[in-house]
Design a protein around this motif. Sequence first.
Motif, PDB file in Angstrom:
ATOM      1  N   UNK A 104       0.837  -1.207   0.000  1.00 28.98           N
ATOM      2  CA  UNK A 104       0.000   0.000   0.000  1.00 28.98           C
ATOM      3  C   UNK A 104       0.866   1.249   0.000  1.00 28.98           C
TER       4      UNK A 104
ATOM      5  N   UNK B  47     -23.209   2.122   7.233  1.00 26.42           N
ATOM      6  CA  UNK B  47     -21.809   1.761   7.501  1.00 26.42           C
ATOM      7  C   UNK B  47     -21.785   0.596   8.476  1.00 26.42           C
ATOM      8  N   UNK B  50     -22.524  -2.727   6.905  1.00 23.69           N
ATOM      9  CA  UNK B  50     -21.393  -3.220   6.109  1.00 23.69           C
ATOM     10  C   UNK B  50     -20.322  -3.800   7.040  1.00 23.69           C
ATOM     11  N   UNK B 284     -13.299   1.097   9.872  1.00 25.35           N
ATOM     12  CA  UNK B 284     -13.442   2.454  10.407  1.00 25.35           C
ATOM     13  C   UNK B 284     -12.217   3.292  10.088  1.00 25.35           C
ATOM     14  N   UNK B 286     -10.167   2.887   7.651  1.00 26.93           N
ATOM     15  CA  UNK B 286     -10.151   3.202   6.224  1.00 26.93           C
ATOM     16  C   UNK B 286     -11.072   4.392   5.926  1.00 26.93           C
ATOM     17  N   UNK B 287     -12.275   4.339   6.500  1.00 27.92           N
ATOM     18  CA  UNK B 287     -13.234   5.425   6.312  1.00 27.92           C
ATOM     19  C   UNK B 287     -12.677   6.748   6.806  1.00 27.92           C
ATOM     20  N   UNK B 290      -9.586   7.971   4.806  1.00 32.91           N
ATOM     21  CA  UNK B 290      -9.989   8.430   3.476  1.00 32.91           C
ATOM     22  C   UNK B 290     -10.587   9.829   3.551  1.00 32.91           C
ATOM     23  N   UNK B 291     -11.156  10.166   4.717  1.00 27.10           N
ATOM     24  CA  UNK B 291     -11.715  11.504   4.873  1.00 27.10           C
ATOM     25  C   UNK B 291     -10.618  12.540   5.063  1.00 27.10           C
ATOM     26  N   UNK B 300      -2.467   3.936   5.959  1.00 25.49           N
ATOM     27  CA  UNK B 300      -2.975   2.629   6.352  1.00 25.49           C
ATOM     28  C   UNK B 300      -1.848   1.598   6.309  1.00 25.49           C
TER      29      UNK B 300
ATOM     30  N   UNK C  18     -16.787   7.199  13.114  1.00 24.40           N
ATOM     31  CA  UNK C  18     -17.191   7.227  11.713  1.00 24.40           C
ATOM     32  C   UNK C  18     -17.693   8.605  11.300  1.00 24.40           C
ATOM     33  N   UNK C  88     -22.089   2.683  -0.945  1.00 22.51           N
ATOM     34  CA  UNK C  88     -22.052   3.280   0.389  1.00 22.51           C
ATOM     35  C   UNK C  88     -21.731   4.767   0.341  1.00 22.51           C
TER      36      UNK C  88
END
Lengths: 306, 327, 394
Positions: A104, B47, B50, B284, B286-287, B290-291, B300, C18, C88
């Motif tokens: 990655x 979320x 998933x 979580x 990753x989410x 990514x933000x 990551x 989140x 999503x």
Amino acid sequence: MTNLFILQLLNGAQLGVLLFLIAAGLTLVFGIMDVINLAHGVLYMIGAYLIATFAALTGSFWAGLLLMLPAALVVGLVIERLVIRPLYARSHLDQVLATFGLVMIVNEGVKMLWGTSPLSVPMPELLNGSIPLIGPLQYPVYRLAIIAAGLAVAAGLYVVVNHTRIGMLLRAGASNREMVSALGVDIGKLFSLVFALGALLACFAGAIVAPILSVDTGMGESVLILTFVVVVIGGIGSIRGAFLGALLVAVVDTLGRTFGPIVLRSVMEPAAAGQTGRMLAPMLVYILMAVILFARPQGLFGQRTS
Amino acid sequence: MSAFVQSATRRPVLMSARIWLALLIFAGFAALPLIAALTDDPFLMLIGTRILAYAIAAMALDLILGYGAMVSFGHAAYLGFGAYAVAILNSYGVTDLLVHILFAVLLSAVFAAITGAISLRTRGVYFIMITLAFGQMAYFFFVSLSAYGGDDGTPLQSRSTLFGRDALESDLVMFYVALALLIALFAVATRIVGSRFGRVLIGTRENPVRMEAIGLSPFRYQLTAFVISGCMTSVAGVILANQAEFVSPAFMSWHRSGELIVMVVLGGIGNLTGAIGGAVVALLLEDWLAMLTEHWRLLFGVFLILMVLYSPHGITGALERLKGARK
Amino acid sequence: MTTRTKLLASTFAVLSTTLPAGAQELPSASDGVLKIGLVYTLSGPAAALGSQARDGFMLAVNQIKEVGGMPTEIIIVDDEQRPDLAADKARELVARDQVDFVVGPIFSNILGAIHKPVTETGTILISTNAGTSSYAGAECNENFFVTSYQNDQNHEVMGAYAEKQGYQNVFLMAPNYQAGKDSLNGFKHSYTGGVAGEVFTELGQLDFSSELAQIAAFQPDALFTFMPGGMGVNLVKQYSQAGLTSIPFLSAFTVDETTLPATQDAALGLMGGANWAPDMDNAANKAFVDGYLAAYDAVPGTYAMQAYDAAQLIDSAVRAVGGDLSDRAALRAALHKAEFDSPRGDFSFGKNNFPIQDFYLVKAEKRDDGKFQTAIVEKIFDDYKDNYADQCPM
């Protein structure tokens, strides 16, 4: 039909030597160091990006290739020191996790450094063009050069592994690591050497395909799985196995894609044959691997381990 | 072989601590809809669903990876079977969730029994690669399945129905159904692991020769575990299809199989709870990353390497050490 | 949002990772801010396509300044070319961020995943690349607009060209997936001559030597191929290396501004079908191409142009309704009028909200500044409508 067959054999050989160059390093790292290195594919990618950069800087493919080699060695040594070395004593799963992380990092790093657009490496003038084979068929000189380079490296590896002291240590290391270190060999140095050599071979492979392939961030991933297939078919730790495995995978893949539908057409309707052929073609390599492992669970030349 | 698995389930005392940890995670999940309501953010439930689906898949994988030392690199195939079970039955007008799950489980059991029997001839990395081979075969089969969109996949007209009612159309119900499935499957998995069957399975991991010596066939136990794991994973696929209302071969690519392994190892293998935690943390993180930045993969990757280097037994290992340090 | 819920939100944001930092402070749909979500593939091997589309959209936003005459907020999301994740993220844009428009994606399978979640909420979805046939026909949707084309059309252009040239023996090649099969069907829709051979390659295939060997053996009148992204780069390089350039190379999504930087001279003279090319001579196109070159130092391709037009489309419609985004019917009607100057010239929407536009044969060439681009050779279709529009009940 025979013409096509000969051409396809050549194509298979070309893909085969390429896969061998990558797989040789992977199987050594695996067999001697007992490290599963998922990042081996990105080394191949780094080779291609390095030559793209150096060739653009110097304006010459050959100068680029010469500069790429030491750079690749440095990359290999740095990765070994920073990430791989702490993983020697760890479980395979830890190695998978860490080298997955490395993939990655390198993929994203390459994207940040070189951008997302694919790069181009010009074909060296000397090897440009095609030579006529039989009838209207032609074959690119450069691809013949790849086959020759790959065979030369394979021969060189054969000599090194079978007729030098280093090679003796490598063979010994692959079958019994504890014994080698008990003999007073600096196992750390040996490992660094093996990893750097593997990195060099993978980078070399990436560099020599750069003129015929698109240099992009996806290239490492696509080759990684195929390389693992080769290593496992050949038997972990076996250079000879990697060589035969690579040729086998490549020839089955190229011939199967062309002649599979033709063979199918002789046993079923054309439409159904087309459909089945399209479904089976990408599976061929995996079917081959499953069959070989079913018959020989340790690969063609692997040693049975506990 | 044993090189694969160094963190064994060590003491039974810890096992119960892990069950408590799992209950804590479930409680956190159960409270999620409340948080979603309070923050006026219904999206949290999607979320959450998933994450629940992946948690089930990761836990199912841990059952064979952690307890049986069978590292399957083709487990995404079962996610796909679950997802396509929904799509295929829906297109024939069969919409009941239970029928979908039953069909998914049957499909997976057959596939797992055949491929598992072949794969179990091999060990270690060879096992990893042969399971990958079968996973890829399943993947390419669905890629060529034009009737269901081939590579493009196919959107679902509607979610599965529950006892003839379209209750799952509500994200809230969908979420709680997924949570109920996770808890139920966790209970089943915990029972399996604690049973005689589970102990034999652990025994085959530690020393297959000894197991044979005492008259047990490791193969039968390993294959049974492999089939159970595949079936459980397909339940996750059913949830995933309903959550996304979309089915595609992308669910079954080898990347997805690799991610499942990453989740399990990240969480800490061989204790079920770790796999669930690994799925939660990985998704979580990753989410969240990514933000923060487009280059979240870099971060990551660094996180994964640091975890391996400094926390050998994954997240559960780290928690245990924390606990040990406090004593 | 009241102060009290805001306070609660920030409390719980700590509990639940989140939640994006500050997401709850974002204004909702009705308070005078135009919110647009972009969903593009920005990572992985196809990242170059998504980045170009994003850049094209942002160029228009920067040129227009206030899109629709309103303060504009743009949220950019990476779909990672994963349909489940894209579904999503699209829901997140709609439910959490409450965007007024979702723009994207590049790939048809992503469109399939995000179409329903976006359109069923009444949010407008504008596809700037993928134009799946089902959404053009029976499943057309009043909230779904396309600024690119229907997927078959570029292939039909090449079929019509082959037909016009009187080719009798064309070799067809496409990757073995849905879009590949659609591509060859699109070609055959307007080509009636013979087929020398039909080959489906593996998706993501790097080496085309075995296919090129077959082409060399067949010596067809022409090759038609659809090889997007890296596959196209490899094919083009290997095609010229195999000495096959005497056989006309007809393509769609293979020779374009995303692959030309990598193929360079190898692609010169190869042909493709397109709805636009950077060398078109009109004021809107000049503003677009020059602006893009200045901002990103690269020649834009159709991905950028179609996204650029999506921004222009939104701008024109929001201005037409005076910034009133709550009246969706009026907004949709304004969008349907497509009152903006597209770099491609003629542009209007059919009843299925897919474009009616001209299609051209284009050829790769080297620009005076050393960069590469496609250039118009001739117009093949005038005001061309897709084949599925008649099935659309709207």
